[in-house]
Design a protein around this motif. Sequence first.
Motif, PDB file in Angstrom:
ATOM      1  N   GLU A 227       0.836  -1.191   0.000  1.00 16.50           N
ATOM      2  CA  GLU A 227       0.000   0.000   0.000  1.00 16.50           C
ATOM      3  C   GLU A 227       0.881   1.255   0.000  1.00 16.50           C
ATOM      4  O   GLU A 227       0.620   2.214  -0.722  1.00 16.50           O
ATOM      5  N   ALA A 231       0.960   4.034  -2.872  1.00 17.27           N
ATOM      6  CA  ALA A 231       0.618   5.405  -2.523  1.00 17.27           C
ATOM      7  C   ALA A 231       1.732   6.370  -2.934  1.00 17.27           C
ATOM      8  O   ALA A 231       1.474   7.434  -3.500  1.00 17.27           O
ATOM      9  N   TYR A 362     -11.000  18.861  10.439  1.00 15.76           N
ATOM     10  CA  TYR A 362      -9.776  18.069  10.402  1.00 15.76           C
ATOM     11  C   TYR A 362      -9.091  18.103   9.040  1.00 15.76           C
ATOM     12  O   TYR A 362      -8.228  17.292   8.748  1.00 15.76           O
ATOM     13  N   PHE A 379      -6.844  12.606  -1.778  1.00 14.27           N
ATOM     14  CA  PHE A 379      -7.573  11.781  -2.746  1.00 14.27           C
ATOM     15  C   PHE A 379      -7.376  10.298  -2.497  1.00 14.27           C
ATOM     16  O   PHE A 379      -8.268   9.487  -2.665  1.00 14.27           O
ATOM     17  N   LEU A 380      -6.150   9.942  -2.059  1.00 15.70           N
ATOM     18  CA  LEU A 380      -5.834   8.526  -1.887  1.00 15.70           C
ATOM     19  C   LEU A 380      -6.635   7.855  -0.775  1.00 15.70           C
ATOM     20  O   LEU A 380      -6.718   6.642  -0.718  1.00 15.70           O
ATOM     21  N   VAL A 381      -7.165   8.661   0.124  1.00 16.60           N
ATOM     22  CA  VAL A 381      -8.006   8.053   1.165  1.00 16.60           C
ATOM     23  C   VAL A 381      -9.439   8.555   1.021  1.00 16.60           C
ATOM     24  O   VAL A 381     -10.188   8.652   1.985  1.00 16.60           O
ATOM     25  N   SER A 382      -9.814   8.869  -0.204  1.00 15.15           N
ATOM     26  CA  SER A 382     -11.132   9.471  -0.437  1.00 15.15           C
ATOM     27  C   SER A 382     -12.281   8.563  -0.009  1.00 15.15           C
ATOM     28  O   SER A 382     -13.306   9.049   0.440  1.00 15.15           O
ATOM     29  N   ASN A 383     -12.104   7.255  -0.132  1.00 15.94           N
ATOM     30  CA  ASN A 383     -13.213   6.370   0.256  1.00 15.94           C
ATOM     31  C   ASN A 383     -13.650   6.613   1.689  1.00 15.94           C
ATOM     32  O   ASN A 383     -14.833   6.728   1.979  1.00 15.94           O
TER      33      ASN A 383
ATOM     34  N   ARG B 523      -6.043   0.979  11.354  1.00 15.00           N
ATOM     35  CA  ARG B 523      -5.404   2.174  10.802  1.00 15.00           C
ATOM     36  C   ARG B 523      -6.471   3.195  10.431  1.00 15.00           C
ATOM     37  O   ARG B 523      -7.578   2.847  10.063  1.00 15.00           O
ATOM     38  N   GLN B 525      -7.300   7.605   9.135  1.00 13.01           N
ATOM     39  CA  GLN B 525      -6.861   8.634   8.174  1.00 13.01           C
ATOM     40  C   GLN B 525      -5.606   9.353   8.646  1.00 13.01           C
ATOM     41  O   GLN B 525      -4.863   9.911   7.854  1.00 13.01           O
ATOM     42  N   PHE B 526      -5.405   9.357   9.969  1.00  8.32           N
ATOM     43  CA  PHE B 526      -4.233  10.021  10.527  1.00  8.32           C
ATOM     44  C   PHE B 526      -3.445   9.027  11.360  1.00  8.32           C
ATOM     45  O   PHE B 526      -3.967   7.996  11.755  1.00  8.32           O
ATOM     46  N   PRO B 546      -1.136   5.588   9.662  1.00  9.52           N
ATOM     47  CA  PRO B 546      -2.385   5.833   8.931  1.00  9.52           C
ATOM     48  C   PRO B 546      -2.461   4.934   7.698  1.00  9.52           C
ATOM     49  O   PRO B 546      -1.429   4.488   7.206  1.00  9.52           O
ATOM     50  N   PHE B 547      -3.657   4.679   7.238  1.00  4.74           N
ATOM     51  CA  PHE B 547      -3.709   3.951   5.976  1.00  4.74           C
ATOM     52  C   PHE B 547      -3.401   4.920   4.854  1.00  4.74           C
ATOM     53  O   PHE B 547      -3.648   6.116   4.950  1.00  4.74           O
ATOM     54  N   ARG B 548      -2.807   4.427   3.800  1.00  3.73           N
ATOM     55  CA  ARG B 548      -2.332   5.300   2.742  1.00  3.73           C
ATOM     56  C   ARG B 548      -3.249   5.274   1.540  1.00  3.73           C
ATOM     57  O   ARG B 548      -3.366   6.233   0.800  1.00  3.73           O
ATOM     58  N   LYS B 549      -3.845   4.111   1.310  1.00  2.79           N
ATOM     59  CA  LYS B 549      -4.563   3.970   0.052  1.00  2.79           C
ATOM     60  C   LYS B 549      -5.932   3.389   0.326  1.00  2.79           C
ATOM     61  O   LYS B 549      -6.059   2.270   0.791  1.00  2.79           O
ATOM     62  N   ASP B 550      -6.943   4.161   0.062  1.00  3.44           N
ATOM     63  CA  ASP B 550      -8.306   3.695   0.257  1.00  3.44           C
ATOM     64  C   ASP B 550      -9.136   4.455  -0.771  1.00  3.44           C
ATOM     65  O   ASP B 550      -9.758   5.462  -0.485  1.00  3.44           O
ATOM     66  N   VAL B 551      -9.069   3.967  -1.989  1.00  3.23           N
ATOM     67  CA  VAL B 551      -9.609   4.751  -3.084  1.00  3.23           C
ATOM     68  C   VAL B 551     -10.038   3.810  -4.207  1.00  3.23           C
ATOM     69  O   VAL B 551      -9.485   2.725  -4.361  1.00  3.23           O
ATOM     70  N   ARG B 582     -10.751  12.038  16.785  1.00  2.00           N
ATOM     71  CA  ARG B 582     -10.865  11.618  15.386  1.00  2.00           C
ATOM     72  C   ARG B 582     -10.591  10.131  15.240  1.00  2.00           C
ATOM     73  O   ARG B 582     -10.433   9.635  14.140  1.00  2.00           O
TER      74      ARG B 582
END
Lengths: 391, 597
Positions: A227, A231, A362, A379-383, B523, B525-526, B546-551, B582
Amino acid sequence: MDADYNLVVRRLSEAGQKAEAGFYIHYPFCRQKCSYCHFSSSVYERELHLKWLAAIKEEIRRAASFFSDYLIIDTVYFGGGTPSLLTPDEVKCLLDWVRENFEVRLQEATIEVTPAAEAGRIGDWLQAGINRLSVGAQSFDPEVLRVLGRAYEPEKIVSLLEGARRAGGDNIGLDLMVGVPGESFKTIEVNLKALSELQPEHVSVYLLEELDKVPFQRVWEKSPVSEEAAAETYERYRLGLEEAGWLQYEISNFSKPGFQCRHNLKYWKYQPFLGVGPSASSHLGNFRWTNPSGLEDWWSALCSGKPNFDEFIRLSPEEAVRECLASGLRLREGISLAELVSRFPGVDLSGYETRLTGLKDYGLLQVSDGLVRIPTERFLVSNSIISELLF
Amino acid sequence: MQERIRNFSIIAHVDHGKSTLADRFIELTGALSPRELKEQVLDTMDLERERGITIKAQTARLTYRSRAGEEYILNLIDTPGHVDFSYEVSRSLAACEGAVLVIDASQGVEAQTLANAYLAIQNDLLIIPVINKIDLPQADVEMALEQLEHIVGLKREEALLVSAKKGTGVEEVLEAVVRRIPPPRGSAASPLKALLFDSWFDPYRGVVVLVRVVDGTIKTGDRIALMATGAEYQVEEIGYLTPKPVRVESLSTGEVGYLIAGIKNLAHARIGETITHKLRPAEQPLPGFKEAKPMVFCGLYPAGESSIEDLRDALEKLRLNDASFHFEPENSPALGFGFRAGFLGLLHREIIQERLEREFNLSLITTAPSVSYRVITTKGEVLEVHNPSQLPEPQFIDRIEEPIIEALILTPDRYLGNLLQLLDERRGVQKKMEYISTSRVLLDYLVPLNEVVFDFYNQLKSLSQGYASMDYELAGYKEAPLVKLDILVNYEEVDALSVIVHKDKAYRVGRSLVERLRQAIPRQQFEVVLQAAIGKRVIARETVKPFRKDVLAKLYGGDYTRKMKVLEKQKEGKKRMKRVGRVDIPQEAFLAILEVK
C-alpha cells in the motif's frame, strides 16, 4: 424491458426540456483478454463482431424509440473491449446511425485505442467523426508491459501517437497503469519522460485494483505491491504531471487546460448518459440500469424484448444525493452545494452539514465558494472520507 | 403433616448432572407428565440452557410414596450453579434440611463440589452423597468414593450410585431423602417467619417470591411485613410449584411455596428477607440476611445505531428480573453518555451483556471490568471507587484498599507449576496447599479481585487444559500500592481505557497494553499515537500508522452500485466502534487489558 423503459420515459417527460446526455457504446471484443481486466469482453471472432454490429444498431434504434424525444446527445464514447477493432467505416456507420435516431450536437466523440492498433487507421477514424483518442498505453516500461501481458513494445505506443498527430489528432488521452508488480523507481521516470515528449492532451493514471476473480491475482499474490509503495507511486505521478502542465481534475485524471474528457465528466457530475452494448450502464432521470454482461444474455434480451438487466434501480432522492456526492467528490473542483439543493429539492441535507463541519475541521474536506471538495493530497483516502460524509 | 415434609436441594459442580437428576425426580413422582417434561425443566431461560448452568433458582413440590407405603411431600429447591451466585445458593440451602451432593463419577470432586458441600455443612444440612454418571465408560466410582471420603470428608458408605441419565438408582435417592433427611422443625404456633429465598418478576403478576415457612402459617389475605426493609403488603395469592403453579389457601410450618403480594419492584423482595405478619410479628428475623453486593463493574455505552434511551430501557427491563445487578448513569468524556453497571461476578456480567445484545438487539461498547476500591482520602473520607477514572489525584489519597477473594482451586498435580506461577503473577498469597489424593492438589489462595477480573479464569483453564476448577468468595479488603494507569490516544486521555494496577506491575502492563491497543485499533486517516502514563509520566508509546490507500481508481457509468457498496461496508465496519476525537476505537480495544500478560 419495455415496461422498465416506460417508467424512465414517464420520468423524463416530466422534465419539460431535453437533457444533454452522453452516449456510450460498448464493444465487447479483444484480440486477447488482459489478465488484470475486469471489464466485460471476449475474444474477437469475425462472426461475433458482425452479429454485434447488427444487434447494437437494433439496440440504438429501440432506445431511440423511447428516449429520443427527451435527449440531446453531445458526447459519444466507444469503449470496450477493444473498440479500435472497429473499422473506420463501421465507426462512421454507427455514428451516423446515432445521428439518424437521436438529436445529436456532438462536442466530443472518443474511441479507445490499443497501442497495437494500426496507426494508419487513425486518419480514417478522424474522418469518420471521431475527435478524441483514448490510448490504453499502460506503461512505457517494457518490464511492466510484460507483467501486464501487453503484447506490444513501448516504441509501438510512440509510433502510434506520432501517427495520430500526423493524421491530425489534436485531442489524445493516454492511460497509465501504476502500482503494478515489477514497477521500479525508474518506471516513473521513463513514463513521465515519454509523456513530456509525446505531450498527450490528457493523462489517466490508474492504480491497479479489483484483483479478485481475475487471472492477474496470481501474479499479484507472488509479488504484491505494498500500500505504501502504491501510494508513493501515485503521489509521484500526481506531482510530476502537475509540474509538467497536466492539471489533475479527478482522482485519476489529468489534462492540459480545456482538454478534460467531457464524456467521463458526465459520470462524475452525475449527469445523464445512455449506454448500449453488453454490460453498458445508463442513467436517465432517477433510474440507473445495466445491461446483461454476457453476450448471449444481451442478445437474447434484445431479440425477445423481455426485460433482462443486471441491475435496474429506481433511486430515491436520498440515494441519488448520496451517489451524486460520492461521484462529485472525485473531482478536484468538488461539488456545489447550491446545485445539490436545486437538483434534489426536498431532500433534507442537514445531516450532511453536521458531518461536513466535522470533516472540515480536520482538513479532510474543504469548503469554499459554495463548493465542497476533498483536498488533492487526500484523494488517496477518499473512500473513507466520502463514507464518513455519506453514512 | 410436618413430619411428612422433606426440604432439600441438589448441589453439584457445573455439568455434574444436577438438572438431569432433578428431571428424573419430577418424572418419577409424576409431577409432570412425560410430555410436559422437557429436558432439564428446571433451567428455564434459553441462555441457561445454552451455557448449561442454572441462573434462576426454582423449586418443585413432589409427592412421593415411599417403599414403606407412606406419602411424603418433597420440596426440591433448585440452586444456581455458578460461583457468582453463591449467596443465592446459601439462601436456598437455608430453606432446606438436607442436600443431595452430586459428583460426576468420571470427573470426581471439583472446586464447586467442595464449596457447595461446605455451604451445606455450614447450614447444618444432612448430605446425601450421590455418585452420578456411573454408566459412562470412563466412570471411576472407586476414585469418586475415595475423594468423597478424603476431600469432602463424608462417609463412602453413605454414597448412592446413580445414572440420572438412565434412571439407575434414582428411586434409592428419593428413599434416602425421606429416610435420612429430618423433617422441618419449627413451631406452627409461633409468629410467622418465612424465608424469602428467591424472587422474580412476572410481567402479568408482578413480583413472585418463593418462601420457606419456618414458623407459623401464612394465608391468602394476610397482611405481611418484610423485616429488613419494613415494607408491608397484603398476600394476594399463595401456592406451590410442581413446577407448574398450583394455588392453595395457605402454607404452614415447614412448607415451601410461592406468594404474590402486590410487590412492584424486585429490589423490594430481596433474597434472604424474613417475612412475618404485620399484626403478630416475629421478634427476630432469620439470620444470614445480607444484600448481594456487586463485585465487578464495567461501563456500558451504546454504539452504532443504538441510543442511550434504548440502553436505559433495556437495562430497566432486565433489572425487573434480576435485582442483583445495579446500574447508574455515567458520563465519560471519551464515550459520552452511558451506564456504570455492577455485577455479582464475571459470568454475571457476561450474561447481562449477552442478554442486552441478544434480547434487545443493542450494539454495545463495554469497558474493561473493574472492581470496587475503597479509597481513604487524606481528609479521612472513605470513597467507593468503581471506575478507574474516578480515582482522586494521588496527592489526595491516603491509601487504597482493594477487595480480596479467597479462591479454592482443585487441580491435577501435573499443572501445579503452571498454576502456582499464574497465582504468583496475579499477586496471590497462599493460605494452604495440600495433596488431597495422590495426584490432585487443593490450593487455597487469597487473590486480589482486580487480578481475577482480568481473564484469570480463562488463564486458569488454559494452563490446566481445562482440568482445574475454582470457586471463590469475597474475603475482605486489603491495602495495596495501586496506581492509575492512563491511556492517551493522540495526546488525549481516554478515561474509558484507564486501569488501576499494582505499582510494581504498572510498567509492564502499560507497555503491554499500548502494544495490544496498537493491534486492536485499525489504521485511520491520521497517525494515531498511543501512550500509557502514570500521572504525567509517559511510560510507553506506540503508533498506529495511517492507511495510505483507500480509493477506487476508476468510477465509470456502471460503477455507482459497486462504489456505494464499498462505502457502505466501511461504515458497517464502524458499528462496533466508538469515536474518540478523530479516532475510531473498536470494542476489542476497550477490553485489550484482558489480554495483557
